[in-house]
Design a protein around this motif. Structure first.
Motif, PDB file in Angstrom:
ATOM      1  N   THR A  70      17.723  -4.313   8.653  1.00  0.00           N
ATOM      2  CA  THR A  70      16.498  -3.641   8.197  1.00  0.00           C
ATOM      3  C   THR A  70      15.570  -4.560   7.403  1.00  0.00           C
ATOM      4  OG1 THR A  70      17.569  -2.965   6.148  1.00  0.00           O
ATOM      5  CG2 THR A  70      17.647  -1.391   7.984  1.00  0.00           C
ATOM      6  N   TYR A  71      16.026  -5.754   7.102  1.00  0.00           N
ATOM      7  CA  TYR A  71      15.389  -6.701   6.190  1.00  0.00           C
ATOM      8  C   TYR A  71      15.338  -6.161   4.768  1.00  0.00           C
ATOM      9  CZ  TYR A  71      12.429  -9.661   3.530  1.00  0.00           C
ATOM     10  OH  TYR A  71      11.972 -10.432   2.515  1.00  0.00           O
ATOM     11  N   SER A  72      14.598  -5.061   4.526  1.00  0.00           N
ATOM     12  CA  SER A  72      14.554  -4.546   3.155  1.00  0.00           C
ATOM     13  C   SER A  72      14.474  -3.026   3.209  1.00  0.00           C
ATOM     14  CB  SER A  72      13.367  -5.137   2.387  1.00  0.00           C
ATOM     15  OG  SER A  72      12.152  -4.639   2.898  1.00  0.00           O
ATOM     16  N   SER A  73      14.585  -2.395   2.051  1.00  0.00           N
ATOM     17  CA  SER A  73      14.718  -0.926   2.011  1.00  0.00           C
ATOM     18  C   SER A  73      13.589  -0.305   1.201  1.00  0.00           C
ATOM     19  CB  SER A  73      16.086  -0.561   1.405  1.00  0.00           C
ATOM     20  OG  SER A  73      17.108  -1.233   2.114  1.00  0.00           O
ATOM     21  N   GLY A  74      13.282   0.964   1.513  1.00  0.00           N
ATOM     22  CA  GLY A  74      12.141   1.743   1.012  1.00  0.00           C
ATOM     23  C   GLY A  74      11.608   1.396  -0.373  1.00  0.00           C
ATOM     24  N   THR A  75      10.470   0.704  -0.379  1.00  0.00           N
ATOM     25  CA  THR A  75       9.927   0.172  -1.633  1.00  0.00           C
ATOM     26  C   THR A  75       9.658   1.224  -2.720  1.00  0.00           C
ATOM     27  OG1 THR A  75       8.960  -1.588  -0.315  1.00  0.00           O
ATOM     28  CG2 THR A  75       8.109  -1.341  -2.562  1.00  0.00           C
ATOM     29  N   PRO A  76       8.907   2.317  -2.430  1.00  0.00           N
ATOM     30  CA  PRO A  76       8.562   3.214  -3.541  1.00  0.00           C
ATOM     31  C   PRO A  76       9.752   4.005  -4.069  1.00  0.00           C
ATOM     32  CG  PRO A  76       7.760   4.088  -1.457  1.00  0.00           C
ATOM     33  CD  PRO A  76       8.284   2.717  -1.166  1.00  0.00           C
ATOM     34  N   PHE A  77      10.827   4.072  -3.269  1.00  0.00           N
ATOM     35  CA  PHE A  77      11.995   4.819  -3.751  1.00  0.00           C
ATOM     36  C   PHE A  77      12.815   4.001  -4.742  1.00  0.00           C
ATOM     37  CE2 PHE A  77      11.381   6.552   0.643  1.00  0.00           C
ATOM     38  CZ  PHE A  77      10.755   7.709   0.221  1.00  0.00           C
ATOM     39  N   GLN A  78      12.603   2.707  -4.740  1.00  0.00           N
ATOM     40  CA  GLN A  78      13.465   1.869  -5.581  1.00  0.00           C
ATOM     41  C   GLN A  78      13.195   2.066  -7.071  1.00  0.00           C
ATOM     42  OE1 GLN A  78      14.683  -1.967  -4.141  1.00  0.00           O
ATOM     43  NE2 GLN A  78      14.054  -1.495  -2.041  1.00  0.00           N
ATOM     44  N   PRO A  79      11.923   2.089  -7.526  1.00  0.00           N
ATOM     45  CA  PRO A  79      11.714   2.393  -8.949  1.00  0.00           C
ATOM     46  C   PRO A  79      12.169   3.814  -9.298  1.00  0.00           C
ATOM     47  CG  PRO A  79       9.607   2.171  -7.783  1.00  0.00           C
ATOM     48  CD  PRO A  79      10.671   1.706  -6.849  1.00  0.00           C
ATOM     49  N   ALA A  80      12.052   4.717  -8.338  1.00  0.00           N
ATOM     50  CA  ALA A  80      12.448   6.106  -8.604  1.00  0.00           C
ATOM     51  C   ALA A  80      13.961   6.194  -8.821  1.00  0.00           C
ATOM     52  CB  ALA A  80      12.009   6.998  -7.436  1.00  0.00           C
ATOM     53  N   ALA A 137       8.452   9.827  -9.938  1.00  0.00           N
ATOM     54  CA  ALA A 137       8.428   8.352  -9.987  1.00  0.00           C
ATOM     55  C   ALA A 137       8.132   7.778  -8.603  1.00  0.00           C
ATOM     56  CB  ALA A 137       9.759   7.816 -10.524  1.00  0.00           C
ATOM     57  N   ALA A 138       8.669   8.419  -7.545  1.00  0.00           N
ATOM     58  CA  ALA A 138       8.388   7.925  -6.192  1.00  0.00           C
ATOM     59  C   ALA A 138       6.910   8.128  -5.848  1.00  0.00           C
ATOM     60  CB  ALA A 138       9.279   8.631  -5.177  1.00  0.00           C
ATOM     61  N   ARG A 139       6.388   9.314  -6.216  1.00  0.00           N
ATOM     62  CA  ARG A 139       4.960   9.571  -5.955  1.00  0.00           C
ATOM     63  C   ARG A 139       4.081   8.564  -6.695  1.00  0.00           C
ATOM     64  NH1 ARG A 139       6.055  14.842  -7.327  1.00  0.00           N
ATOM     65  NH2 ARG A 139       6.666  15.905  -5.437  1.00  0.00           N
ATOM     66  N   ASP A 140       4.447   8.333  -7.958  1.00  0.00           N
ATOM     67  CA  ASP A 140       3.664   7.386  -8.766  1.00  0.00           C
ATOM     68  C   ASP A 140       3.710   5.991  -8.150  1.00  0.00           C
ATOM     69  OD1 ASP A 140       3.188   9.459 -10.473  1.00  0.00           O
ATOM     70  OD2 ASP A 140       4.564   8.774 -12.056  1.00  0.00           O
ATOM     71  N   ALA A 141       4.877   5.626  -7.638  1.00  0.00           N
ATOM     72  CA  ALA A 141       5.017   4.283  -7.069  1.00  0.00           C
ATOM     73  C   ALA A 141       4.129   4.139  -5.836  1.00  0.00           C
ATOM     74  CB  ALA A 141       6.479   4.011  -6.726  1.00  0.00           C
ATOM     75  N   ILE A 142       4.078   5.186  -5.029  1.00  0.00           N
ATOM     76  CA  ILE A 142       3.201   5.143  -3.844  1.00  0.00           C
ATOM     77  C   ILE A 142       1.742   5.024  -4.290  1.00  0.00           C
ATOM     78  CG2 ILE A 142       2.320   6.481  -1.884  1.00  0.00           C
ATOM     79  CD1 ILE A 142       5.221   7.551  -1.534  1.00  0.00           C
ATOM     80  N   ALA A 143       1.374   5.860  -5.277  1.00  0.00           N
ATOM     81  CA  ALA A 143      -0.015   5.833  -5.754  1.00  0.00           C
ATOM     82  C   ALA A 143      -0.368   4.469  -6.351  1.00  0.00           C
ATOM     83  CB  ALA A 143      -0.224   6.944  -6.790  1.00  0.00           C
ATOM     84  N   ALA A 144       0.633   3.821  -6.937  1.00  0.00           N
ATOM     85  CA  ALA A 144       0.371   2.522  -7.580  1.00  0.00           C
ATOM     86  C   ALA A 144       0.441   1.366  -6.584  1.00  0.00           C
ATOM     87  CB  ALA A 144       1.366   2.307  -8.714  1.00  0.00           C
ATOM     88  N   GLY A 145       0.697   1.683  -5.306  1.00  0.00           N
ATOM     89  CA  GLY A 145       0.631   0.630  -4.294  1.00  0.00           C
ATOM     90  C   GLY A 145       1.950  -0.053  -3.963  1.00  0.00           C
ATOM     91  N   ALA A 146       3.062   0.585  -4.311  1.00  0.00           N
ATOM     92  CA  ALA A 146       4.370  -0.024  -3.973  1.00  0.00           C
ATOM     93  C   ALA A 146       4.736   0.348  -2.538  1.00  0.00           C
ATOM     94  CB  ALA A 146       5.439   0.461  -4.948  1.00  0.00           C
ATOM     95  N   ASN A 147       3.942  -0.160  -1.609  1.00  0.00           N
ATOM     96  CA  ASN A 147       4.076   0.308  -0.221  1.00  0.00           C
ATOM     97  C   ASN A 147       4.328  -0.788   0.809  1.00  0.00           C
ATOM     98  OD1 ASN A 147       3.525   3.112  -0.892  1.00  0.00           O
ATOM     99  ND2 ASN A 147       1.472   2.370  -1.397  1.00  0.00           N
ATOM    100  N   GLN A 148       4.488  -2.002   0.350  1.00  0.00           N
ATOM    101  CA  GLN A 148       4.812  -3.088   1.286  1.00  0.00           C
ATOM    102  C   GLN A 148       6.276  -3.494   1.077  1.00  0.00           C
ATOM    103  OE1 GLN A 148       2.493  -3.161   3.396  1.00  0.00           O
ATOM    104  NE2 GLN A 148       1.036  -2.069   2.093  1.00  0.00           N
ATOM    105  N   TYR A 149       6.756  -4.431   1.899  1.00  0.00           N
ATOM    106  CA  TYR A 149       8.172  -4.802   1.844  1.00  0.00           C
ATOM    107  C   TYR A 149       8.651  -5.066   0.426  1.00  0.00           C
ATOM    108  CZ  TYR A 149       7.762  -5.794   6.864  1.00  0.00           C
ATOM    109  OH  TYR A 149       7.555  -5.712   8.212  1.00  0.00           O
TER     110      TYR A 149
END
Ligand code: PMP
Ligand code: GLN
Length: 409
Positions: A282-292, A68-80
């Motif tokens: 930190t303002y916010s926390s690791g975006t692609p890990f959140q759906p995972a 799920a984390a890999r998929d999120a990165i591939a799908a562009g979940a990479n900004q804040y």
């Protein structure tokens, strides 16, 4: 790290030491700002020892969440991500609290996602405490507590947990409360001792917190790692909800300590104050890990039972090995740590032993006194903590190396 030993003044602390980053930093490292975990992990790496010091699993978490984390990165979940976390993960955290404990935080206002439990702890203490306040913890205490209480300017007051079961000395606990106790910082299941506090102990703490008008900040990162006992969240007890912030983390439950996704739940006004501080940490926390992690929190009960069952077997492998090596073993009811007494082997100083153990037998561990202030360090002087979140064959190999210890001393 070692250059600093020559530099550190034996009597007057250097100005940077007065940032009060905790006795545990000073204990092993002459005051240098490297945690005990880093120090022991690098010693293990240098000597090729099996690292049963810093607690991190040697196997990754469930494939679904890695994918799920890999998929999120591939799908562009990479900004804040949103500062308080993605709606999907906040809903998953709320759903988890309801499924396991019948608690129903509002995902919109009573849940925030943090950069590990570490940030949630820091933001909570910085939000609510300052000079003149007292923060009460048990002793031994997890290393970041002492450091962050120091950073906040508050005074750190402790109440001892006593071997063999590491339950609190209730009279000492009561005596440790005062009108200035702003926060009781609980940790249950407890690192480093492995204690899991029963309902009556937790209720007593809640009652004392009410009597003294204290907030409860409870670090429950090992909530799913218990053996034969059920974890009871402090927030679920009568009188607790309105004054309790509950902290947990994906690192332990899903074996992804490097992802640093944690969360905090509690009443809206308290959560809002923590969120304000979090914005500037930190303002916010690791975006692609959140759906995972949202996917992880939705895994069936059987997953959670499997995690605890597997770990319980590992606890038993290492505990048997430690007993056979001649240590006194304190069976933990939770976490992935087992504490031993080195005194039966004729060793009274576990800090010294921890420094020598990697060279002696090729195993690294953490001395318990580094989780204490000086008085507690004296009480726990011969205690050593081993992590058992490792593959069974690694634990067996560690056990066979430790079996040679008595002949090498
Ligand atoms: N609290 C306790 C009691 C811990 O043992 C740990 C770490 N292992 C943490 C907090 C930190 O959790 P995280 O890695 O999610 O920041
Ligand atoms: N919580 C882990 C432990 O107690 C270590 C985490 C860290 O290195 N900060 O071993």
């Amino acid at each position: 790290m070692h250059a600093s030993r020559e530099l550190s003044a034996p009597s007057a602390p250097a100005p940077w030491q007065r940032t009060a980053l905790g006795a545990n930093l000073l204990a092993l490292d002459g005051g240098l700002g490297v945690t005990i975990f880093e120090e022991m992990t690098s010693l293990a790496a240098r000597t090729g020892a099996i690292n049963l010091g810093q607690g991190f699993p040697d196997e990754d978490g469930p494939q679904e969440i890695l994918d799920a984390a890999r998929d999120a990165i591939a799908a562009g979940a990479n900004q804040y991500a949103p500062g308080k976390g993605t709606p999907q993960l906040r809903e998953a955290v709320a759903g988890h609290q309801e499924r396991f404990y019948g608690l129903t935080p509002d995902p919109a206002t009573e849940v925030i996602i943090t950069t590990g439990a570490t940030e949630a702890i820091a933001a909570s203490l910085l939000a609510f405490t300052g000079p003149g306040d007292e923060v009460l913890t048990f002793e031994p205490f997890y290393d970041s507590y002492g450091a962050v209480i120091g950073l906040s300017g508050a005074t750190h007051v402790t109440a001892p947990l006593l071997a063999p079961d590491f339950m609190p000395d209730m009279a000492a606990l009561e005596a440790a409360f005062s009108e200035r106790t702003r926060v009781v910082l609980l940790n249950n299941p407890h690192n480093p001792t492995g204690a899991v506090f029963p309902r009556d102990v937790l209720q007593k703490i809640v009652d004392l917190a009410r009597r003294y008008g204290s907030l409860i900040v409870t670090d429950e990162v090992y909530e799913h790692l218990t053996f034969g006992v059920r974890h009871i969240p402090a927030a679920s007890l009568p009188g607790a909800a309105e004054r309790t912030l509950t902290i947990s983390s994906a690192g332990k439950t899903f074996s992804v300590t490097g992802w640093k996704i944690g969360w905090l739940t509690g009443p809206e006004d308290l959560v809002a104050a923590v969120r304000t501080v979090k914005q500037f940490l930190t303002y916010s926390s690791g975006t692609p890990f959140q759906p995972a992690i949202a996917a992880g929190l939705a895994l069936p009960d059987s997953f959670y039972e499997g995690v605890a069952g597997t770990l319980e077997r590992k606890r038993d492998i290492l505990s048997d090995g430690l007993r056979a090596a001649g240590f006194g073993v304190y069976a933990p009811q939770g976490t992935y740590f087992v504490n031993v007494d080195t005194a039966p082997l004729g060793i009274t100083d576990s800090v010294d032993l921890a420094r020598r153990l990697p060279e002696l037998v090729g195993v690294a561990a953490i001395p318990v006194p580094v989780f204490c202030h000086p008085e507690g360090a004296e009480r726990t002087r011969s205690l050593l903590r081993f992590a058992f979140c490792k593959k069974a064959d690694v634990l067996e190999e560690a056990a066979s190396r430790l079996a040679t210890l008595s002949s090498r001393l």
